[in-house]
Design an enzyme around this catalytic site. Sequence first.
Site, PDB file in Angstrom:
ATOM      1  N   ASP A 239      -3.139   2.373  -5.937  1.00 56.12           N
ATOM      2  CA  ASP A 239      -1.937   2.345  -5.107  1.00 56.12           C
ATOM      3  C   ASP A 239      -1.875   1.148  -4.156  1.00 56.12           C
ATOM      4  OD1 ASP A 239      -3.872   3.194  -3.254  1.00 56.12           O
ATOM      5  OD2 ASP A 239      -2.358   4.268  -2.100  1.00 56.12           O
ATOM      6  N   GLU A 240      -2.574   0.089  -4.482  1.00 51.82           N
ATOM      7  CA  GLU A 240      -2.618  -1.067  -3.584  1.00 51.82           C
ATOM      8  C   GLU A 240      -2.621  -2.360  -4.382  1.00 51.82           C
ATOM      9  OE1 GLU A 240      -5.633  -1.751  -0.270  1.00 51.82           O
ATOM     10  OE2 GLU A 240      -6.040   0.285  -0.937  1.00 51.82           O
TER      11      GLU A 240
ATOM     12  N   ASP B 142       0.857  -1.185   0.000  1.00 57.55           N
ATOM     13  CA  ASP B 142       0.000   0.000   0.000  1.00 57.55           C
ATOM     14  C   ASP B 142       0.893   1.234   0.000  1.00 57.55           C
ATOM     15  OD1 ASP B 142      -2.070   1.774   0.272  1.00 57.55           O
ATOM     16  OD2 ASP B 142      -2.454   1.334   2.388  1.00 57.55           O
TER      17      ASP B 142
HETATM   18 MG   LIG Z   1      -2.394   4.017   0.089  1.00 61.17          MG
END
Ligand SMILES: [Mg+2]
Length: 403
Positions: free
Chosen positions: A119-120, A25
């Site tokens: 973003d993960e 993350d």
């Molecule tokens: Mg994040």
Amino acid sequence: MNDSVKYPAGEGRWKESDRAIAHIDMDAFYASVEILDFPELVGLPVVVGGDSNRGVVSAASYEARKYGIHSAMPIFRAKRLCSGLVIRPGRMTRYVELSREVMKVLHGFSPIVQQLSIDEAYVDLTGTGKLFGRPSSAVCSIKKEILAATSLTCSIGLSSSKLIAKVSSDMNKPDGIAIVPPSRVMDFLHGLPVGAIPGIGGKSEEQLRQIGVRKIGDLSKLKPGYLEERFGKFGRRLEAIAEGRIHSELIPWSQPKSVSNELTMPEDTSDMRTLEKYLLGLADKVGRRLRRQGLKGRTVTLKVKTHKHRLLTRSSTLEHPVNQGRVIYEQTRGLLREYGVPVSLRLIGVGVSGLEPESGGGQFAMFEGPSPGEEKWDRVERAVDSIIDRFGSGAVKKGRQLE
Ligand SMILES: [Mg+2]
């Protein structure tokens, strides 16, 4: 780089045959990209979001978080909390570019990567020991390579399931690694507050509190079958979690280029009302598929095939990406009316392209926040989605389809 590695439930061994799943993350992703590209922002409270009265925070730097600012908070409230707040408009193209770099690094460690949002992602590191060493050192290498490729930091959770990996990636943020080895999973799980499980929100948390359940461990003290009796399907899921039956496969996913549905009609027709009726059904279906995949798109396309099998397409590109059936319907209906249907048609289709992730979405979705009207429609369509998920598409018909 901060090399901190935490073992929230204690250290333990990792056998070669154990599964190893990492959840990666990025830290305050959009805000961190702004600070990276504009070094004059280093050390300042920065948020990314729309600076209007409807604007919401879509990412807050750690400096801004010290003021109690967090994502999804209205901008006007964030400004009230911090007078020196720096508000940056989003630069989606740049975020997507860096996201691709991150995903490229992850694909270097395993062919099985499941991207969850911009973003993960999950990475399945099972059996990669010969290449990258123990899972705990593999995740350190992942972190280093992401930093080298993007100059950005991330946090990583590592365990033997997606669920525990995801929960633990929050436990040493920012720029840290949290590891729950397979032998420590049950202890870790039982010590977690129920609200830590993704999908258990305020309301279920409250219901569980009423029956004396605060931690996952409390669930296993209940009579077998009680949870299912009281909460149905959700109760069964809770029971499974309490027993540690939490393994689910990674779904390697790459973003589709477009989502479309088409239909050969029972008979050729040029009747506008009939065509609009089919269009409505198709637009709903496309919207639902987009929402289910967490996508929105900017280009809406109408496709028709004439009774002489001639194929025609008409597209319009919108200012804001969409995934609502109603909007897709209105757009394609406009295109159909423009076309005027001079001959009878045998096939009609609806497509949406120019896709982007919904959560990292366009100006409208994240930087402005929906207008009250839009929000209402959004809720309606999502409520319909959940009914269809439970009872099938026969359960819901909109007014015009009922005719
Ligand atoms: Mg994040």
